[in-house]
Design an enzyme around this catalytic site. Structure first.
Site, PDB file in Angstrom:
ATOM      1  N   ALA A  21       0.821  -1.216   0.000  1.00 50.58           N
ATOM      2  CA  ALA A  21       0.000   0.000   0.000  1.00 50.58           C
ATOM      3  C   ALA A  21       0.851   1.260   0.000  1.00 50.58           C
ATOM      4  CB  ALA A  21      -0.938   0.003   1.213  1.00 50.58           C
ATOM      5  N   ASP A  22       1.993   1.230   0.664  1.00 44.96           N
ATOM      6  CA  ASP A  22       2.836   2.435   0.744  1.00 44.96           C
ATOM      7  C   ASP A  22       3.465   2.804  -0.594  1.00 44.96           C
ATOM      8  OD1 ASP A  22       2.481   3.430   3.336  1.00 44.96           O
ATOM      9  OD2 ASP A  22       3.817   1.939   4.179  1.00 44.96           O
ATOM     10  N   PRO A  23       4.232   1.907  -1.241  1.00 47.15           N
ATOM     11  CA  PRO A  23       4.785   2.305  -2.537  1.00 47.15           C
ATOM     12  C   PRO A  23       3.713   2.561  -3.576  1.00 47.15           C
ATOM     13  CG  PRO A  23       5.187  -0.030  -2.123  1.00 47.15           C
ATOM     14  CD  PRO A  23       4.692   0.557  -0.844  1.00 47.15           C
TER      15      PRO A  23
END
Length: 457
Positions: free
Chosen positions: A399-401
């Site tokens: 989800a972060d990248p």
């Protein structure tokens, strides 16, 4: 999906060059390199320490837990799991065993987690998550695919598009990004469903009638980096936001990273995640593989934004910036007098990118979020794990990248529009909405068949 987003980043970076000199170029996006780049901190960590991070699972040694509730599961950060006095006693009261808080009892991590699991199992997951979030802790609801489709947050924000197909109308994820002045095209604006096989062949071929193919273009001298001259004011922390601004910096933008002197970016002190600690705290401060892996190519400044003098410095920087980006909960920038309206008054050409977990507004808009919560409430965590076991958190936190890639290409698109119109705008990347796109095929399959695919490990 990550490779697709990386391709959009590359295209968005190439287009301004074509705007300037009329020349196109070949953009090479390699899926293997995208996979490595979006997990680069593991490579950086190994180069620092020689230690390979172990595989992760749902066990007490990890920075999270997936716990069964009366009606499903929740995902809780380690900080929440250990917050007995601040969180679980207010939630469960006298049901909390006295020995958990007794310093003379040497309980193991397994015993403490079992005690917490027994308490959590007596409540419904949504009730627990809302209470935990109200008390300021990072806890998320592990949603199933039907629950994602009925999410009150998605409903309140009108996230899903209802698309007509021959078999009936289905809901599919809507815009992963919201532009204030140049909106994403939705079904209501004439966007089309996925085409039937060969549906537009005749239409497209007809458009080619009478057109000539351009001749070959001679090789040209090497260009400057595509974003050279772009000025970015970066307030982001953690992974998602800093990854977005690192992409911009690597493409030539001048990124000024603003760090707090009172609230440290937790990725600066995260080296212990790989090594279990370090003797020299100064070395830890400057050599976190997590922080360094997503903050290369930037310039850094430290400011105390509670001080009026520092806020004045920020306003002067914002007045000269092309892009301002932050990834806090919706209230934070406004509390410093740095809302979009305030930035726009200083600099009408500036683009401001906000990256909240759930977006501004809606019943979950104020929720605190990391990838742990974003993935759980986008439906991704519920897809992991064995069929006969609990849902499994995905080790690499995509989800972060993903949010970083989406924010980067959205920012470039808005800056390009601002250079043409002379007017900036606000962009909102709700990270849970950007992540829900990774489940598009599962959401459509459930609506078509009424059955959810079983977890496969």
């Amino acid at each position: 999906y990550l490779t697709g987003n990386a391709a959009v980043v590359a295209i968005s970076a190439a287009l301004p060059g074509r705007d300037r000199d009329g020349r196109g170029q070949h953009v090479d996006v390699r899926a293997l390199e995208v996979a490595v780049a979006t997990q680069i901190f593991d490579t950086v960590a190994y180069s620092y320490t020689g230690i390979e991070r172990p595989r992760r699972a749902n066990d007490p040694a990890e920075p999270w837990a997936v716990l069964a509730t009366r009606d499903g599961h929740i995902a809780a950060a380690r900080s929440a799991m250990s917050a007995w006095e601040e969180l679980w006693i207010p939630v469960f009261g006298d049901a909390v065993p006295e020995w958990v808080l007794d310093p003379t009892v040497a309980a193991s991590g397994d015993e403490v987690r079992t005690a917490l699991g027994a308490l959590v199992a007596t409540r419904d997951k949504r009730e627990l998550v809302e209470l935990c979030q109200l008390l300021g802790h990072i806890v998320g609801e592990v949603l199933t695919i039907p629950e994602v489709l009925e999410s009150p947050q998605h409903e309140a924000r009108g996230f899903f598009d209802e698309v007509p197909y021959p078999s009936g109308r289905v809901r599919q994820p809507g815009p992963p990004v919201r532009f204030s002045d140049t909106p994403w095209r939705t079904v209501a604006d004439g966007a089309l469903r996925a085409p039937a096989l060969g549906e537009h062949t005749a239409e497209v071929l007809a458009e080619l009638t009478g057109t000539a193919h351009p001749g070959a273009v001679a090789p040209s001298p090497r260009r400057d980096p595509p974003l050279r001259g772009l000025r970015v004011l970066d307030f982001t922390m953690g992974w998602a936001g800093p990854y977005a601004t690192e992409l911009l910096a690597d493409l030539g933008a001048d990124v000024v990273k603003v760090e707090s002197v009172t609230r440290t970016d937790w990725w600066r002190t995260a080296r212990r995640m790989f090594t279990g600690g370090v003797d020299d705290p100064d070395w830890l401060w400057e050599m976190s593989p997590l922080w360094n892996s997503v903050n290369e190519s930037k310039r850094g400044i430290t400011l105390d934004l509670s001080d009026p003098r520092c806020r004045d410095i920020v306003r002067r920087l914002a007045a000269k910036a092309d892009l301002v980006i932050e990834n806090f909960t919706p209230r934070v920038m406004g509390s410093f007098g740095l809302s979009y309206d305030a930035i726009h008054a200083l600099n009408p050409r500036a683009v401001m990118v906000s990256m909240p977990g759930f977006g501004a507004g809606g019943p979950w808009g104020a929720f605190r979020s990391t990838a742990l919560v974003t993935e759980a409430m986008a439906g991704l965590t519920g897809r992991g794990g064995h069929p006969d076991g609990p849902p499994q958190v995905i080790q690499m936190s995509p989800a972060d990248p993903n949010a970083g890639l989406v924010a980067a290409w959205a920012a470039m698109a808005a800056v390009r529009a601002a250079r043409r119109s002379g007017r900036g705008q606000r962009i909102e990347v709700a990270q849970v909405e950007a992540m829900t796109h990774h489940l598009s095929f599962v959401l459509l399959d459930f609506q078509a068949t009424g059955e959810g695919a079983a977890r496969r490990g």
